[in-house]
Design a protein around this motif. Structure first.
Motif, mmCIF file in Angstrom:
data_model
loop_
_atom_site.group_PDB
_atom_site.id
_atom_site.type_symbol
_atom_site.label_atom_id
_atom_site.label_comp_id
_atom_site.label_asym_id
_atom_site.label_seq_id
_atom_site.Cartn_x
_atom_site.Cartn_y
_atom_site.Cartn_z
ATOM 1 N N MET A 128 0.848 -0.846 0.338
ATOM 2 C CA MET A 128 0.372 -0.069 0.502
ATOM 3 C C MET A 128 1.004 1.521 0.236
ATOM 4 N N SER A 129 0.492 2.304 -0.900
ATOM 5 C CA SER A 129 1.664 3.659 -1.196
ATOM 6 C C SER A 129 1.240 4.405 0.330
ATOM 7 N N PRO A 130 1.901 5.175 0.528
ATOM 8 C CA PRO A 130 1.672 5.989 1.666
ATOM 9 C C PRO A 130 0.535 6.914 1.428
ATOM 10 N N VAL A 131 0.499 7.370 0.317
ATOM 11 C CA VAL A 131 -0.901 7.967 0.101
ATOM 12 C C VAL A 131 -2.054 7.430 -0.126
ATOM 13 N N SER A 132 -2.133 5.912 -0.138
ATOM 14 C CA SER A 132 -3.621 5.124 0.432
ATOM 15 C C SER A 132 -3.452 5.288 1.899
ATOM 16 N N LEU A 133 -2.395 5.226 2.578
ATOM 17 C CA LEU A 133 -2.216 4.911 3.460
ATOM 18 C C LEU A 133 -2.923 5.833 4.420
ATOM 19 N N LEU A 134 -2.351 7.432 4.154
ATOM 20 C CA LEU A 134 -3.062 8.142 4.816
ATOM 21 C C LEU A 134 -4.587 8.819 4.955
ATOM 22 N N LEU A 135 -4.689 8.333 3.012
ATOM 23 C CA LEU A 135 -6.342 8.157 2.781
ATOM 24 C C LEU A 135 -7.543 7.748 3.482
ATOM 25 N N ASN A 136 -6.697 6.633 3.445
ATOM 26 C CA ASN A 136 -7.655 5.291 4.748
ATOM 27 C C ASN A 136 -7.566 5.634 5.934
ATOM 28 N N LEU A 137 -6.731 6.131 6.704
ATOM 29 C CA LEU A 137 -6.361 6.867 8.089
ATOM 30 C C LEU A 137 -7.309 7.839 8.358
ATOM 31 N N LEU A 138 -7.307 8.762 7.712
ATOM 32 C CA LEU A 138 -7.940 10.014 6.859
ATOM 33 C C LEU A 138 -10.031 9.473 7.117
ATOM 34 N N TRP A 139 -10.006 7.990 6.620
ATOM 35 C CA TRP A 139 -11.396 7.519 5.899
ATOM 36 C C TRP A 139 -11.928 7.000 7.443
ATOM 37 N N ILE A 140 -11.099 5.961 7.738
ATOM 38 C CA ILE A 140 -11.411 5.965 9.191
ATOM 39 C C ILE A 140 -11.943 6.542 10.309
ATOM 40 N N LEU A 141 -11.201 7.444 10.003
ATOM 41 C CA LEU A 141 -11.489 8.472 11.070
ATOM 42 C C LEU A 141 -12.651 9.853 10.706
ATOM 43 N N LEU A 142 -13.129 9.879 9.157
ATOM 44 C CA LEU A 142 -14.568 10.449 8.579
ATOM 45 C C LEU A 142 -15.607 9.879 8.581
ATOM 46 N N GLY A 143 -15.850 8.805 9.018
ATOM 47 C CA GLY A 143 -16.953 7.373 8.888
ATOM 48 C C GLY A 143 -16.638 6.361 8.137
ATOM 49 N N GLY A 144 -15.557 5.925 7.921
ATOM 50 C CA GLY A 144 -15.352 3.976 6.749
ATOM 51 C C GLY A 144 -15.392 3.524 8.286
ATOM 52 N N ALA A 145 -15.152 3.991 9.729
ATOM 53 C CA ALA A 145 -15.081 2.938 10.159
ATOM 54 C C ALA A 145 -16.580 2.243 11.364
ATOM 55 N N TYR A 146 -17.286 3.598 10.831
ATOM 56 C CA TYR A 146 -19.085 2.634 11.228
ATOM 57 C C TYR A 146 -19.667 2.577 9.787
ATOM 58 N N MET A 147 -19.174 3.002 9.191
ATOM 59 C CA MET A 147 -19.864 1.733 7.904
ATOM 60 C C MET A 147 -19.714 0.597 7.782
ATOM 61 N N ALA A 148 -18.012 0.101 8.128
ATOM 62 C CA ALA A 148 -17.779 -0.920 7.932
ATOM 63 C C ALA A 148 -18.094 -2.275 8.655
ATOM 64 N N PHE A 149 -18.806 -1.515 9.982
ATOM 65 C CA PHE A 149 -19.292 -2.340 11.229
ATOM 66 C C PHE A 149 -20.043 -2.628 10.938
ATOM 67 N N GLY A 150 -21.292 -1.413 9.578
ATOM 68 C CA GLY A 150 -22.325 -1.736 8.762
ATOM 69 C C GLY A 150 -22.272 -2.925 8.367
ATOM 70 N N TRP A 151 -21.877 -3.068 7.428
ATOM 71 C CA TRP A 151 -21.745 -4.317 6.275
ATOM 72 C C TRP A 151 -20.878 -5.559 6.938
ATOM 73 N N LEU A 152 -20.240 -5.341 8.179
ATOM 74 C CA LEU A 152 -19.983 -6.047 9.140
ATOM 75 C C LEU A 152 -21.429 -6.989 9.767
ATOM 76 N N VAL A 153 -21.950 -5.968 10.423
ATOM 77 C CA VAL A 153 -22.972 -6.630 11.011
ATOM 78 C C VAL A 153 -24.475 -7.406 9.478
#
Length: 134
Positions: free
Chosen positions: A1-26
């Motif tokens: 994973m490139s550094p840009v992708s890593l940074l974007l993924n970290l921001l994504w998790i903080l800006l709503g990605g974590a709870y939507m991933a949790f919705g998919w998991l549920v």
């Protein structure tokens, strides 16, 4: 994973990605509990991981990768997607749309809003998709 992708993924998790991933998991767990929902559970688990870390990957139709149709990309996949849409797809897509609207208010959130819109489309029709690295 490139550094840009890593940074974007970290921001994504903080800006709503974590709870939507949790919705998919549920959704995946609920489908896995029922014997009938097992075919949808696998797709939902894969998309939960993709929703948690979307940057650096993309979703494509499986027949585009293999060059031939299979159960998920053929008529049974169509029926499976319609059932998914009725049971879980609409509320996951609605969650992605609501998050996209909130994120699109700010200029920094626009790329993340766009990613949520792509995931909303995937939430409506997930069967027959494969997650591949970019």
């Amino acid at each position: 994973m490139s550094p840009v992708s890593l940074l974007l993924n970290l921001l994504w998790i903080l800006l709503g990605g974590a709870y939507m991933a949790f919705g998919w998991l549920v959704a995946a767990v609920i489908m896995a509990i029922t014997i009938i929902g097992l075919p949808w559970a696998r797709a939902a688990f894969n998309i939960a991981i993709y929703t948690f870390l979307p940057f650096g990957s993309r979703a494509v139709r499986r027949d585009e990768i293999t060059g031939e149709s299979d159960i998920g990309t053929g008529p049974l996949g169509l029926i499976g997607n319609i059932i998914w849409l009725v049971l879980a797809g609409w509320w996951l897509a609605l969650g992605h749309l609501a998050t996209a609207v909130v994120l699109a208010i700010t200029i920094v959130g626009i790329p993340f809003a766009w990613a949520h819109l792509k995931l909303a489309g995937m939430a409506l029709w997930p069967i027959g998709r494969e997650i591949v690295p970019v």
